[in-house]
Scaffold this motif. Structure first.
Motif, PDB file in Angstrom:
ATOM      1  N   THR A 238      35.412  28.823  46.948  1.00 17.14           N
ATOM      2  CA  THR A 238      35.774  29.384  45.654  1.00 17.14           C
ATOM      3  C   THR A 238      37.160  28.925  45.230  1.00 17.14           C
ATOM      4  N   HIS A 239      38.022  28.525  46.221  1.00 11.05           N
ATOM      5  CA  HIS A 239      39.386  28.101  45.895  1.00 11.05           C
ATOM      6  C   HIS A 239      39.540  26.626  46.194  1.00 11.05           C
ATOM      7  N   PRO A 240      40.439  25.939  45.516  1.00 10.11           N
ATOM      8  CA  PRO A 240      40.723  24.550  45.917  1.00 10.11           C
ATOM      9  C   PRO A 240      41.300  24.546  47.329  1.00 10.11           C
ATOM     10  N   LEU A 241      41.264  23.391  47.998  1.00 10.98           N
ATOM     11  CA  LEU A 241      41.789  23.296  49.360  1.00 10.98           C
ATOM     12  C   LEU A 241      43.264  23.671  49.380  1.00 10.98           C
ATOM     13  N   THR A 242      43.669  24.404  50.440  1.00 12.97           N
ATOM     14  CA  THR A 242      45.057  24.857  50.515  1.00 12.97           C
ATOM     15  C   THR A 242      46.026  23.684  50.464  1.00 12.97           C
ATOM     16  N   ASP A 243      45.674  22.575  51.151  1.00 13.91           N
ATOM     17  CA  ASP A 243      46.569  21.414  51.122  1.00 13.91           C
ATOM     18  C   ASP A 243      46.736  20.902  49.695  1.00 13.91           C
ATOM     19  N   ASP A 244      45.631  20.915  48.935  1.00 14.71           N
ATOM     20  CA  ASP A 244      45.734  20.444  47.549  1.00 14.71           C
ATOM     21  C   ASP A 244      46.616  21.363  46.727  1.00 14.71           C
ATOM     22  N   ARG A 245      46.530  22.674  46.993  1.00 12.21           N
ATOM     23  CA  ARG A 245      47.355  23.599  46.216  1.00 12.21           C
ATOM     24  C   ARG A 245      48.824  23.377  46.520  1.00 12.21           C
ATOM     25  N   ILE A 246      49.117  23.095  47.806  1.00 10.59           N
ATOM     26  CA  ILE A 246      50.518  22.833  48.181  1.00 10.59           C
ATOM     27  C   ILE A 246      50.979  21.542  47.509  1.00 10.59           C
ATOM     28  N   ALA A 247      50.099  20.540  47.462  1.00 13.60           N
ATOM     29  CA  ALA A 247      50.468  19.267  46.838  1.00 13.60           C
ATOM     30  C   ALA A 247      50.755  19.457  45.352  1.00 13.60           C
ATOM     31  N   GLU A 248      49.906  20.258  44.679  1.00 18.31           N
ATOM     32  CA  GLU A 248      50.115  20.549  43.257  1.00 18.31           C
ATOM     33  C   GLU A 248      51.476  21.191  43.052  1.00 18.31           C
ATOM     34  N   MET A 249      51.775  22.145  43.949  1.00 15.97           N
ATOM     35  CA  MET A 249      53.040  22.869  43.925  1.00 15.97           C
ATOM     36  C   MET A 249      54.196  21.907  44.013  1.00 15.97           C
ATOM     37  N   ARG A 250      54.085  20.935  44.959  1.00 14.90           N
ATOM     38  CA  ARG A 250      55.195  20.008  45.170  1.00 14.90           C
ATOM     39  C   ARG A 250      55.353  19.089  43.975  1.00 14.90           C
ATOM     40  N   ASN A 251      54.205  18.676  43.356  1.00 17.59           N
ATOM     41  CA  ASN A 251      54.276  17.863  42.131  1.00 17.59           C
ATOM     42  C   ASN A 251      55.014  18.613  41.051  1.00 17.59           C
ATOM     43  N   ALA A 252      54.669  19.903  40.880  1.00 19.86           N
ATOM     44  CA  ALA A 252      55.324  20.700  39.841  1.00 19.86           C
ATOM     45  C   ALA A 252      56.795  20.850  40.158  1.00 19.86           C
ATOM     46  N   ALA A 253      57.113  20.992  41.465  1.00 20.37           N
ATOM     47  CA  ALA A 253      58.514  21.184  41.837  1.00 20.37           C
ATOM     48  C   ALA A 253      59.330  19.973  41.443  1.00 20.37           C
ATOM     49  N   GLU A 254      58.705  18.785  41.447  1.00 23.01           N
ATOM     50  CA  GLU A 254      59.480  17.619  41.036  1.00 23.01           C
ATOM     51  C   GLU A 254      59.787  17.628  39.560  1.00 23.01           C
ATOM     52  N   LYS A 255      58.851  18.237  38.765  1.00 15.16           N
ATOM     53  CA  LYS A 255      59.108  18.270  37.333  1.00 15.16           C
ATOM     54  C   LYS A 255      60.237  19.239  37.003  1.00 15.16           C
ATOM     55  N   TYR A 256      60.264  20.379  37.697  1.00 16.74           N
ATOM     56  CA  TYR A 256      61.299  21.382  37.426  1.00 16.74           C
ATOM     57  C   TYR A 256      62.500  21.160  38.329  1.00 16.74           C
ATOM     58  N   ALA A 257      63.627  21.823  38.022  1.00 17.97           N
ATOM     59  CA  ALA A 257      64.858  21.606  38.792  1.00 17.97           C
ATOM     60  C   ALA A 257      64.709  22.141  40.202  1.00 17.97           C
ATOM     61  N   GLN A 258      65.332  21.487  41.175  1.00 19.91           N
ATOM     62  CA  GLN A 258      65.262  21.901  42.577  1.00 19.91           C
ATOM     63  C   GLN A 258      66.545  22.594  43.002  1.00 19.91           C
ATOM     64  N   ASP A 259      66.392  23.770  43.620  1.00 23.89           N
ATOM     65  CA  ASP A 259      67.574  24.488  44.071  1.00 23.89           C
ATOM     66  C   ASP A 259      67.104  25.354  45.221  1.00 23.89           C
ATOM     67  N   ASN A 260      67.600  25.147  46.416  1.00 26.68           N
ATOM     68  CA  ASN A 260      66.856  25.631  47.564  1.00 26.68           C
ATOM     69  C   ASN A 260      67.085  27.037  48.074  1.00 26.68           C
ATOM     70  N   LYS A 261      67.773  27.914  47.324  1.00 28.87           N
ATOM     71  CA  LYS A 261      68.040  29.228  47.907  1.00 28.87           C
ATOM     72  C   LYS A 261      66.908  30.205  47.571  1.00 28.87           C
ATOM     73  N   VAL A 262      66.238  30.684  48.630  1.00 23.50           N
ATOM     74  CA  VAL A 262      65.187  31.674  48.392  1.00 23.50           C
ATOM     75  C   VAL A 262      65.796  33.066  48.367  1.00 23.50           C
ATOM     76  N   THR A 263      65.162  33.960  47.614  1.00 27.39           N
ATOM     77  CA  THR A 263      65.636  35.351  47.557  1.00 27.39           C
ATOM     78  C   THR A 263      64.940  36.140  48.658  1.00 27.39           C
ATOM     79  N   PRO A 264      65.687  36.797  49.509  1.00 26.33           N
ATOM     80  CA  PRO A 264      65.040  37.559  50.579  1.00 26.33           C
ATOM     81  C   PRO A 264      64.402  38.841  50.045  1.00 26.33           C
TER      82      PRO A 264
END
Lengths: 278, 106, 151
Positions: A238-264
């Motif tokens: 029912t869902h796309p492959l998890t690896d594909d979703r992560i890849a999509e995420m990384r593609n989108a991350a390249e389009k938007y600005a990168q700043d590595n601090k996560v909020t706890p």
């Protein structure tokens, strides 16, 4: 009177032509028409459900999910996150989101009719930071925004009806299962498209709230950890492959600005999960 | 080619019997006819689709029987009998058989 | 996924073994028809030559042939699309010719040289819930005319 018995040539009462050729021709024809019929039904149902206003969804009686709670520090925290997401995703005024927390060890979360979103303890336990939690909630709220629950319901009803007509015509159990499954696999394809659409909207929402997409991957990593054995082929999910979703995420991350601090997550989060055990 | 279900044709004489000839046809209905039949079950009336289907089947079975008769050199088929049976779910076999003969004017 | 694999292997088995059995059966039928060419079976009811004294006896031949998975699948698809069910045509043709041959063999064993009033009965043998036909039975019967012994 002569009684004779001359030889009668072969092939008058049978048909020429190789059975395998006929088999391929028939099977591909039937599968193609099942696919086409379901495609038409899906388009039709989607068009129809967009005419049903959200307020009608609220009238539909929902089966009571007794274990979900909406009061207490954890649900309040979750609701506060939801409110930020609602603002950023631009939901119409009439769509209110009610977050339910379910103290069950299942690793799952889903959105259903009338804006109810259910989050399970099993999944919340696995999220290491707030970004992943917001990604999860933004994904579910995106489903509500795009009216996916009611579209799924409509599609399921109509396609189920069409498939039962085809299946009753086919007498044998295994064969009618096969035809029914062909139709089901077609519907799964459209379910995967809905998931991708929700992922896209959630990525944009996350970007707006935090200004970056770090931490969102952690949500998909939590899914990967849960998989016991091999993930089934995408065709059957029912869902796309998890690896594909992560890849999509990384593609989108390249389009938007990168700043590595996560909020706890808030420090009391872990204790909330423990005390709310039912 | 004369096709008849009597044995002794008035005014004609059988000169030669050429054995048994058979013609059969197995046809299936399709989803459309099925749905119409289900509706008719509610409203009543003739199942035109099925009637046409069986008539076409019968015509084909007779045509095949005549083809066999021509192949053995007959000019008439006498004592023709029909038989309908259900051999597959949703499909019926139409079977026609008779004696192939050569007839001559008496 | 498993269902699909089971289904495809059943289909392959049905096709392979079914075709093999059918070809063998047809070869046997053609050979025996050649041997029994001298014994006509006709559908006429009244024997016209009654000058020679003779005996007559009822002879019967029957056979039950089963459907294989491949044939059944094709017939199910045909139920959706309509048209001639070619997989069953060869099945009933085989069964009929086999039934007639068995009837003729019984007649030949009695010394007959002609069979009158041949009739057929076909039946589908149902399996389980009455919806699935598992096999086809064909019965052929007629009266064998045995010429009297010349003394």
């Amino acid at each position: 009177m002569e009684y004779s018995n001359p030889e009668i040539p072969e092939g008058i009462n049978t048909s020429k032509g190789h059975p395998l050729k006929e088999f391929i021709w028939l099977t591909s024809g039937v599968l193609a028409s099942i696919f086409a019929v379901i495609l038409l039904l899906v388009v039709f149902v989607d068009a129809l459900t967009s005419y049903i206003p959200f307020s009608v969804e609220k009238e539909i009686p929902l089966p009571e999910f007794e274990v979900g709670i909406t009061e207490g520090p954890l649900p309040e925290y979750l609701q506060s996150l939801a409110d930020r997401i609602i603002e950023v995703e631009g939901l119409p005024d009439e769509m209110d989101i009610t977050v339910h927390y379910v103290g069950d060890g299942t690793v799952n979360a889903f959105a259903t009719l009338a804006g109810h979103v259910f989050l399970f303890r099993g999944l919340l336990e696995k999220l290491p930071n707030e970004n992943a939690l917001v990604m999860l909630m933004a994904h579910e709220i995106a489903h509500v925004k795009h009216r996916h629950p009611i579209k799924s319901l409509g599609r399921g009803l109509i396609a189920g009806l069409a498939l039962s007509v085809i299946s009753t015509t086919a007498g044998d159990a295994v064969i009618s299962n096969f035809l029914g499954e062909a139709g089901y696999l077609t519907i799964l394809k459209y379910s995967r498209e809905m998931e991708s659409e929700a992922d896209e909207t959630a990525i944009k929402a996350l970007q707006s709230i935090y200004g970056h997409l770090a931490g969102a991957e952690d949500l998909f990593k939590a899914f990967q950890d849960e998989k016991v054995g091999l993930e089934p082929p995408e065709f059957f999910s029912t869902h796309p492959l998890t690896d594909d979703r992560i890849a999509e995420m990384r593609n989108a991350a390249e389009k938007y600005a990168q700043d590595n601090k996560v909020t706890p997550l808030p420090s009391e989060f872990k204790t909330w999960l423990l005390t709310d055990e039912k | 080619m004369m096709v008849t279900n009597i044995e002794i044709v008035p005014g004609k004489r059988i000169t030669k019997h050429l054995g048994l000839v058979q013609g059969s046809s197995v046809r299936a209905k399709h989803v459309g006819r099925d749905i119409m039949a289900s509706l008719k079950n509610i409203f009543g009336g003739e199942l035109v689709g099925y009637t046409e289907l069986l008539q076409e089947s019968r015509d084909e079975a007779i045509a095949r029987m005549v083809e066999q008769a021509e192949a053995v050199g007959a000019n008439a088929v006498l004592n023709v009998r029909f038989s309908t049976s259900s051999v597959a779910a949703g499909a019926a076999e139409l079977f026609a058989y008779g004696t192939a003969v050569t007839l001559e004017k008496m | 996924m498993i269902d699909l694999i089971i289904f495809l292997s059943l289909l392959a088995l049905g096709y392979g073994f079914g075709r093999h059995a059918e070809n063998r059966h047809y070869a046997s039928i053609i050979k025996r028809e050649k041997k029994l060419r001298k014994l006509p079976a006709i559908a006429a009811r009244t024997p016209t030559e009654l000058s020679k004294p003779n005996d007559s006896c009822l002879v019967v031949g029957s056979v039950v042939i089963s459907v294989d998975y491949f044939k059944r699948f094709i017939s199910v698809l045909r139920n959706l699309v309509g048209g001639r069910v070619t997989s069953y045509e060869s099945l009933v043709d085989r069964a009929r010719r086999e039934a007639v041959l068995r009837m003729k063999e019984q007649a030949q064993a009695m010394g007959a040289d002609l069979i009158f009033n041949t009739k057929f009965e076909t039946a589908g043998i149902h399996q389980g819930n009455g919806n699935q036909i598992g096999s086809v039975e064909v019965l052929a019967y007629g009266t064998a005319i045995i010429p009297a012994q010349q003394n």
